[in-house]
Design a protein around this motif. Structure first.
Motif, PDB file in Angstrom:
ATOM      1  N   SER A 129      -4.284  16.451   4.563  1.00 33.54           N
ATOM      2  CA  SER A 129      -3.997  15.333   3.664  1.00 33.54           C
ATOM      3  C   SER A 129      -4.888  14.180   4.090  1.00 33.54           C
ATOM      4  O   SER A 129      -5.624  14.279   5.080  1.00 33.54           O
ATOM      5  CB  SER A 129      -2.527  14.927   3.789  1.00 33.54           C
ATOM      6  OG  SER A 129      -2.222  13.828   2.946  1.00 33.54           O
ATOM      7  N   PHE A 130      -4.786  13.075   3.368  1.00 36.57           N
ATOM      8  CA  PHE A 130      -5.424  11.851   3.838  1.00 36.57           C
ATOM      9  C   PHE A 130      -4.683  11.406   5.097  1.00 36.57           C
ATOM     10  O   PHE A 130      -3.459  11.554   5.184  1.00 36.57           O
ATOM     11  CB  PHE A 130      -5.353  10.784   2.730  1.00 36.57           C
ATOM     12  CG  PHE A 130      -6.025   9.501   3.090  1.00 36.57           C
ATOM     13  CD1 PHE A 130      -7.358   9.483   3.481  1.00 36.57           C
ATOM     14  CD2 PHE A 130      -5.334   8.298   3.051  1.00 36.57           C
ATOM     15  CE1 PHE A 130      -7.979   8.283   3.827  1.00 36.57           C
ATOM     16  CE2 PHE A 130      -5.950   7.103   3.382  1.00 36.57           C
ATOM     17  CZ  PHE A 130      -7.271   7.099   3.778  1.00 36.57           C
TER      18      PHE A 130
ATOM     19  N   VAL B  82       3.276  16.663   0.800  1.00 38.89           N
ATOM     20  CA  VAL B  82       2.338  15.852   0.013  1.00 38.89           C
ATOM     21  C   VAL B  82       2.023  16.642  -1.261  1.00 38.89           C
ATOM     22  O   VAL B  82       1.755  17.842  -1.193  1.00 38.89           O
ATOM     23  CB  VAL B  82       1.031  15.632   0.810  1.00 38.89           C
ATOM     24  CG1 VAL B  82       0.012  14.828  -0.008  1.00 38.89           C
ATOM     25  CG2 VAL B  82       1.317  14.930   2.136  1.00 38.89           C
TER      26      VAL B  82
ATOM     27  N   ASP C   7       5.446  12.528  -0.357  1.00 40.23           N
ATOM     28  CA  ASP C   7       4.219  11.743  -0.410  1.00 40.23           C
ATOM     29  C   ASP C   7       3.574  12.057  -1.765  1.00 40.23           C
ATOM     30  O   ASP C   7       2.891  13.065  -1.940  1.00 40.23           O
ATOM     31  CB  ASP C   7       3.281  12.085   0.756  1.00 40.23           C
ATOM     32  CG  ASP C   7       1.991  11.261   0.720  1.00 40.23           C
ATOM     33  OD1 ASP C   7       1.646  10.756  -0.366  1.00 40.23           O
ATOM     34  OD2 ASP C   7       1.321  11.150   1.766  1.00 40.23           O
TER      35      ASP C   7
ATOM     36  N   SER D  61       0.857  -1.204   0.000  1.00 42.26           N
ATOM     37  CA  SER D  61       0.000   0.000   0.000  1.00 42.26           C
ATOM     38  C   SER D  61       0.883   1.241   0.000  1.00 42.26           C
ATOM     39  O   SER D  61       2.104   1.155   0.219  1.00 42.26           O
ATOM     40  CB  SER D  61      -0.887   0.026   1.250  1.00 42.26           C
ATOM     41  OG  SER D  61      -0.099   0.259   2.402  1.00 42.26           O
ATOM     42  N   GLY D  62       0.238   2.391  -0.193  1.00 43.84           N
ATOM     43  CA  GLY D  62       0.967   3.660  -0.106  1.00 43.84           C
ATOM     44  C   GLY D  62       1.391   3.940   1.329  1.00 43.84           C
ATOM     45  O   GLY D  62       2.483   4.468   1.571  1.00 43.84           O
ATOM     46  N   THR D  63       0.530   3.604   2.273  1.00 45.22           N
ATOM     47  CA  THR D  63       0.871   3.789   3.688  1.00 45.22           C
ATOM     48  C   THR D  63       2.140   2.999   4.019  1.00 45.22           C
ATOM     49  O   THR D  63       3.058   3.507   4.679  1.00 45.22           O
ATOM     50  CB  THR D  63      -0.283   3.291   4.593  1.00 45.22           C
ATOM     51  OG1 THR D  63      -1.501   3.863   4.132  1.00 45.22           O
ATOM     52  CG2 THR D  63      -0.054   3.655   6.038  1.00 45.22           C
TER      53      THR D  63
ATOM     54  N   ALA E  82      -3.527   8.799   6.199  1.00 49.18           N
ATOM     55  CA  ALA E  82      -2.421   7.844   6.079  1.00 49.18           C
ATOM     56  C   ALA E  82      -1.057   8.528   6.072  1.00 49.18           C
ATOM     57  O   ALA E  82      -0.055   7.930   6.481  1.00 49.18           O
ATOM     58  CB  ALA E  82      -2.578   7.010   4.820  1.00 49.18           C
TER      59      ALA E  82
ATOM     60  N   LEU F  11       5.274   4.644   2.594  1.00 58.09           N
ATOM     61  CA  LEU F  11       5.741   5.785   3.402  1.00 58.09           C
ATOM     62  C   LEU F  11       6.408   5.301   4.692  1.00 58.09           C
ATOM     63  O   LEU F  11       7.514   5.741   5.045  1.00 58.09           O
ATOM     64  CB  LEU F  11       4.563   6.699   3.754  1.00 58.09           C
ATOM     65  CG  LEU F  11       3.989   7.537   2.604  1.00 58.09           C
ATOM     66  CD1 LEU F  11       2.594   8.056   2.958  1.00 58.09           C
ATOM     67  CD2 LEU F  11       4.910   8.709   2.262  1.00 58.09           C
TER      68      LEU F  11
ATOM     69  N   GLY G 274      -1.944  -1.260  -3.308  1.00 59.60           N
ATOM     70  CA  GLY G 274      -0.538  -1.440  -3.652  1.00 59.60           C
ATOM     71  C   GLY G 274       0.185  -0.127  -3.463  1.00 59.60           C
ATOM     72  O   GLY G 274      -0.446   0.934  -3.325  1.00 59.60           O
TER      73      GLY G 274
ATOM     74  N   CYS H 161       1.499  10.050  -3.307  1.00 62.48           N
ATOM     75  CA  CYS H 161       0.410   9.062  -3.438  1.00 62.48           C
ATOM     76  C   CYS H 161      -0.717   9.540  -4.339  1.00 62.48           C
ATOM     77  O   CYS H 161      -1.499   8.742  -4.835  1.00 62.48           O
ATOM     78  CB  CYS H 161      -0.134   8.708  -2.059  1.00 62.48           C
ATOM     79  SG  CYS H 161       0.966   7.616  -1.143  1.00 62.48           S
ATOM     80  N   GLN H 162      -0.825  10.873  -4.539  1.00 64.43           N
ATOM     81  CA  GLN H 162      -1.896  11.400  -5.395  1.00 64.43           C
ATOM     82  C   GLN H 162      -1.328  12.029  -6.666  1.00 64.43           C
ATOM     83  O   GLN H 162      -2.022  12.813  -7.317  1.00 64.43           O
ATOM     84  CB  GLN H 162      -2.699  12.461  -4.621  1.00 64.43           C
ATOM     85  CG  GLN H 162      -3.336  11.936  -3.363  1.00 64.43           C
ATOM     86  CD  GLN H 162      -4.290  12.915  -2.702  1.00 64.43           C
ATOM     87  OE1 GLN H 162      -4.461  14.039  -3.163  1.00 64.43           O
ATOM     88  NE2 GLN H 162      -4.900  12.483  -1.626  1.00 64.43           N
TER      89      GLN H 162
ATOM     90  N   TYR I  33     -10.434  17.009   2.412  1.00 64.24           N
ATOM     91  CA  TYR I  33     -10.960  16.094   3.395  1.00 64.24           C
ATOM     92  C   TYR I  33     -11.786  16.894   4.386  1.00 64.24           C
ATOM     93  O   TYR I  33     -11.401  18.032   4.687  1.00 64.24           O
ATOM     94  CB  TYR I  33      -9.793  15.373   4.093  1.00 64.24           C
ATOM     95  CG  TYR I  33      -9.069  14.512   3.057  1.00 64.24           C
ATOM     96  CD1 TYR I  33      -9.507  13.232   2.766  1.00 64.24           C
ATOM     97  CD2 TYR I  33      -8.005  15.034   2.341  1.00 64.24           C
ATOM     98  CE1 TYR I  33      -8.867  12.467   1.786  1.00 64.24           C
ATOM     99  CE2 TYR I  33      -7.380  14.273   1.355  1.00 64.24           C
ATOM    100  CZ  TYR I  33      -7.817  12.992   1.091  1.00 64.24           C
ATOM    101  OH  TYR I  33      -7.215  12.255   0.110  1.00 64.24           O
TER     102      TYR I  33
ATOM    103  N   TYR J  26      -4.070   2.572  -4.782  1.00 58.71           N
ATOM    104  CA  TYR J  26      -5.483   2.383  -4.410  1.00 58.71           C
ATOM    105  C   TYR J  26      -6.339   2.707  -5.647  1.00 58.71           C
ATOM    106  O   TYR J  26      -6.025   3.637  -6.398  1.00 58.71           O
ATOM    107  CB  TYR J  26      -5.800   3.330  -3.240  1.00 58.71           C
ATOM    108  CG  TYR J  26      -7.234   3.298  -2.808  1.00 58.71           C
ATOM    109  CD1 TYR J  26      -7.734   2.220  -2.093  1.00 58.71           C
ATOM    110  CD2 TYR J  26      -8.101   4.342  -3.138  1.00 58.71           C
ATOM    111  CE1 TYR J  26      -9.064   2.184  -1.713  1.00 58.71           C
ATOM    112  CE2 TYR J  26      -9.435   4.312  -2.758  1.00 58.71           C
ATOM    113  CZ  TYR J  26      -9.912   3.221  -2.050  1.00 58.71           C
ATOM    114  OH  TYR J  26     -11.231   3.197  -1.683  1.00 58.71           O
TER     115      TYR J  26
HETATM  116  C1  LIG Z   1      -1.765  11.663   0.238  1.00 60.63           C
HETATM  117  C2  LIG Z   1      -1.880  10.211   0.554  1.00 60.63           C
HETATM  118  N1  LIG Z   1      -0.953   9.627   1.323  1.00 60.63           N
HETATM  119  C3  LIG Z   1      -0.991   8.329   1.610  1.00 60.63           C
HETATM  120  C4  LIG Z   1      -1.980   7.511   1.120  1.00 60.63           C
HETATM  121  C5  LIG Z   1      -1.996   6.080   1.519  1.00 60.63           C
HETATM  122  O1  LIG Z   1      -2.079   5.191   0.463  1.00 60.63           O
HETATM  123  P1  LIG Z   1      -2.812   3.776   0.636  1.00 60.63           P
HETATM  124  O2  LIG Z   1      -4.265   4.024   0.733  1.00 60.63           O
HETATM  125  O3  LIG Z   1      -2.412   3.027  -0.589  1.00 60.63           O
HETATM  126  O4  LIG Z   1      -2.254   3.160   1.877  1.00 60.63           O
HETATM  127  C6  LIG Z   1      -2.976   8.075   0.294  1.00 60.63           C
HETATM  128  C7  LIG Z   1      -4.048   7.300  -0.343  1.00 60.63           C
HETATM  129  O5  LIG Z   1      -4.859   6.631   0.024  1.00 60.63           O
HETATM  130  C8  LIG Z   1      -2.938   9.454   0.022  1.00 60.63           C
HETATM  131  O6  LIG Z   1      -3.873  10.025  -0.730  1.00 60.63           O
END
Ligand SMILES: Cc1ncc(COP(=O)(O)O)c(C=O)c1O
Length: 354
Positions: free
Chosen positions: A67-68, A113, A139, A41-43, A70, A46, A176, A141-142, A296, A165
């Motif tokens: 941010s999200f 991010v 980060d 995963s992205g989490t 995670a 990181l 992933g 992830c987006q 968010y 995701y």
């Molecule tokens: C900015 C950000 N960081 C981290 C994540 C974590 O990724 P994941 O959901 O794949 O664990 C996400 C997405 O979900 C995200 O948008």
């Protein structure tokens, strides 16, 4: 994607099959880094990156509260403390100036991010991180494919982390993640941590405590196909966002997303407007059959575990809190048509009326 997935299932090991290594190689090449390490995963990407950098108990990582969740969770999972700095005065991303003010002897990394696919001021973060002698972890992830000064995000900091995701600009057909870096040692340690802490080329000798956090082969096979489409999809997202701007540029009571400067190229993971009438607009659009999102509604520091662990209350990060009350994500995805964008914009204009 179906054919690739089936072929992987029929011909490869389910875990650590050939597709995983090919996907890593191709993703690294796409981002312009020497190495890429896939994760579950992205989490995980990181958190494993921070751990591979030796960051843990007693250390601080500066990041954004907008941010999200995670983003900050990954710091806590590594055993360190997230320290928040508010967003730019008129923007959505972490402020370099406010980040500088939060550097302490415990700081070990800065983690901006690239929110909604808009690159952060990564050049300024680079300078701050260099001066302070700390790591810069992006980060991303987006922001798959977004660019800053002609370089793809994920290739500028010491490491970049991506999520696959399914809602992201590209997916692997499930969860992933990926770590990108030019640092060989970081890549090697990350590879070990995601794979039970195994020593290189060994099955049952473990040099560290790791996780089971690998990307499954079938997902990597799907990711390879998605990666081939990413540029075309990002192009479509940019084209659609231009159309949104054209339709909405003179509309009162809304603020449009940041415009790319000469150094940035955004990939519009989301197209997010701001309006003080957010809740009214959202409801009226829903009544018209138009689904919108809020990314968010509550900044990270005001989420329950962060209030409980760190004692945050309202007013700690006023700009992030204000964004949470005003942001609205309009529909955007590569197969959306320009006619549909126009329809959303017409309904949006009507929804702003008293
Ligand atoms: C900015 C950000 N960081 C981290 C994540 C974590 O990724 P994941 O959901 O794949 O664990 C996400 C997405 O979900 C995200 O948008």
């Amino acid at each position: 994607m179906k054919a690739a997935a089936l072929s992987a299932l029929e011909n490869e090991m389910m875990v650590m099959g050939e597709s995983v290594f090919k996907f890593e190689e191709e993703f690294a090449q796409y981002c312009g880094t020497k190495y890429a390490v896939s994760t579950a995963s992205g989490t995980a990407a990181l958190s494993i990156t921070l751990q591979a950098l030796g960051i843990g108990h007693g250390n601080e990582v500066i990041t954004t509260p907008f941010s999200f969740i995670a983003t900050a969770n990954s710091v806590v999972h590594a055993g360190a403390d997230p320290i928040f700095a508010d967003v730019e005065d008129s923007g959505i991303n972490l402020s370099p100036k406010k980040t500088r003010a939060k550097i302490s002897p415990k700081t070990r990394a800065i983690m901006p991010v690239h929110l909604y696919g808009h690159p952060s001021r990564i050049d300024e973060f680079h300078d701050i991180a260099d001066e302070a002698g700390v790591s810069l972890v992006e980060d991303a992830c987006q922001a798959h494919g977004a660019e800053f000064e002609g370089n793809r995000v994920g290739s500028i900091g010491e490491a970049g982390c991506f999520s696959f995701y399914p809602a992201k600009n590209m997916t692997v057909g499930g969860d992933g993640g990926m770590i990108t870096t030019n640092n060989e040692e970081l890549a090697d340690v990350a590879r070990s941590i995601r794979d039970c802490g195994r020593d290189k080329n060994s099955k049952y000798y473990h040099g560290r405590i790791g996780f089971t956090s690998r990307l499954n082969t079938v997902n990597a096979a799907i990711g390879r196909i998605q990666l081939k489409r990413l540029e075309a999809w990002n192009h479509a997202r940019r084209r659609l966002s231009q159309r949104y701007r054209k339709e909405l540029e003179n509309v009162r009571d809304i603020v449009l997303p940041p415009i790319d400067g000469s150094t940035e190229k955004a990939v519009y993971h989301l197209f997010v407007i701001r309006t003080k009438m957010r809740d009214q607009v959202k409801k009226r659009l829903a009544d018209n059959g138009i689904e919108t999102g809020i990314h968010y509604p509550r900044p990270i520091h005001l989420q329950t575990p962060y209030r409980q662990k760190y004692g945050y209350t309202e007013g700690a990060y006023p700009l992030s809190e204000c964004l949470s009350n005003e942001v609205l994500s309009l529909p955007i995805f590569p197969t959306l048509t320009e006619n549909e964008v126009v329809r959303v914009c017409e309904a949006l204009k009507q929804s702003l009326a008293a």
